[in-house]
Design an enzyme around this catalytic site. Sequence first.
Site, PDB file in Angstrom:
ATOM      1  N   SER A 230      10.610 -27.304 -72.740  1.00 31.51           N
ATOM      2  CA  SER A 230       9.582 -26.277 -72.821  1.00 31.51           C
ATOM      3  C   SER A 230       8.186 -26.911 -72.843  1.00 31.51           C
ATOM      4  O   SER A 230       7.819 -27.605 -71.908  1.00 31.51           O
ATOM      5  CB  SER A 230       9.845 -25.387 -74.042  1.00 31.51           C
ATOM      6  OG  SER A 230       9.060 -24.222 -74.006  1.00 31.51           O
TER       7      SER A 230
ATOM      8  N   ASP B 119      14.304 -16.553 -67.717  1.00 33.81           N
ATOM      9  CA  ASP B 119      13.190 -17.264 -68.335  1.00 33.81           C
ATOM     10  C   ASP B 119      11.982 -17.160 -67.403  1.00 33.81           C
ATOM     11  O   ASP B 119      12.079 -17.500 -66.222  1.00 33.81           O
ATOM     12  CB  ASP B 119      13.571 -18.735 -68.536  1.00 33.81           C
ATOM     13  CG  ASP B 119      12.527 -19.548 -69.275  1.00 33.81           C
ATOM     14  OD1 ASP B 119      11.406 -19.052 -69.505  1.00 33.81           O
ATOM     15  OD2 ASP B 119      12.833 -20.704 -69.636  1.00 33.81           O
TER      16      ASP B 119
ATOM     17  N   HIS C 143      15.605 -18.909 -72.303  1.00 35.47           N
ATOM     18  CA  HIS C 143      14.765 -19.986 -72.824  1.00 35.47           C
ATOM     19  C   HIS C 143      15.307 -20.434 -74.184  1.00 35.47           C
ATOM     20  O   HIS C 143      15.788 -19.630 -74.978  1.00 35.47           O
ATOM     21  CB  HIS C 143      13.321 -19.499 -72.954  1.00 35.47           C
ATOM     22  CG  HIS C 143      12.348 -20.604 -73.156  1.00 35.47           C
ATOM     23  ND1 HIS C 143      11.923 -21.410 -72.119  1.00 35.47           N
ATOM     24  CD2 HIS C 143      11.722 -21.067 -74.268  1.00 35.47           C
ATOM     25  CE1 HIS C 143      11.077 -22.307 -72.592  1.00 35.47           C
ATOM     26  NE2 HIS C 143      10.938 -22.120 -73.888  1.00 35.47           N
TER      27      HIS C 143
END
Length: 307
Positions: A155, A247, A277
């Site tokens: 991320s 996502d 995610h």
Amino acid sequence: MPEASDQPPMPTDAGILEFLRLSDSFYPPDAVSASVAQQRIWYDALCAGFDRPLPEGMTTDDALVGAVPTRRYRPARVRANAKLLYIHGGGFVLGSLDSHHAICAELAEFAGAELISVGYRLAPEHVWPAQTDDAFTVLKLMLGEGARVVLIGDSAGGNVAAGLTLRARDEGLSGIIGQALIYPGLGGDLVSGSYHEMAQAPGLSTADVSYYRAVLKAPADEPVAHPLLARSVAGLPPAYITVAHFDPLRDDGRLYAGRLAAAGIEVWFREEPQMVHAWLRARHMSDGARDGFQALCLAVSRLAGSL
């Protein structure tokens, strides 16, 4: 362009649905509307709820590199000829050496490699480039000691890792032999592709991504902060990029993998069709997440030379 649906797109994987339910019980879907202090309390509870014991025989050591907190993981049996540098996610606002503790330990154990995790400074107290500067400080020390390094980030950490490979290349540093980017945010436009299609995806919305970018305050035209803006990706190390279908960040990874491949960089790309995610935390409760984590571990092991 069709309007985004009011109904969030949802996977059908039973383990992921349970993961989402548990995650929401710790960290509510509208968490970004709360104070940063409250967000961190919720996030720390979430991370602790998914923590696991260290693999047998693994040791850890916390130390400062300059002013940057780090944690070193050493498996009982080290067989890799490279070291791993892990940069955690959390939107640049959340996370710590503890938030990804079990994930780091399991990666290090599978790859048979020493892993160093970076506790970089967080926004909004420390805006860009504090995060990349802290990680770069640790990376330069590792390279200066002669280590061959595989960069890993999820991320926001995937953003930092990708930016570090650009920064190291441009500063003439050698020794990064691979990068593994896990559902990275790489500076997409927030309005097209998966940012539109998955705007209301469970676990992370496009509005959340916009919030984190606003808090970070990185210059909009800076490739180290937005690697998709890089004029050239030539000379970057081989990459493994994995994204989640559900996502908004999905297409950032897709597009970056395409750019690397077009430049002749060896790249492996994997899209997890039932994942959301932050699926790394579901690796022990979802078959899809378990398979995705196995693929990640294998890729890291190959990059590090332990397979």
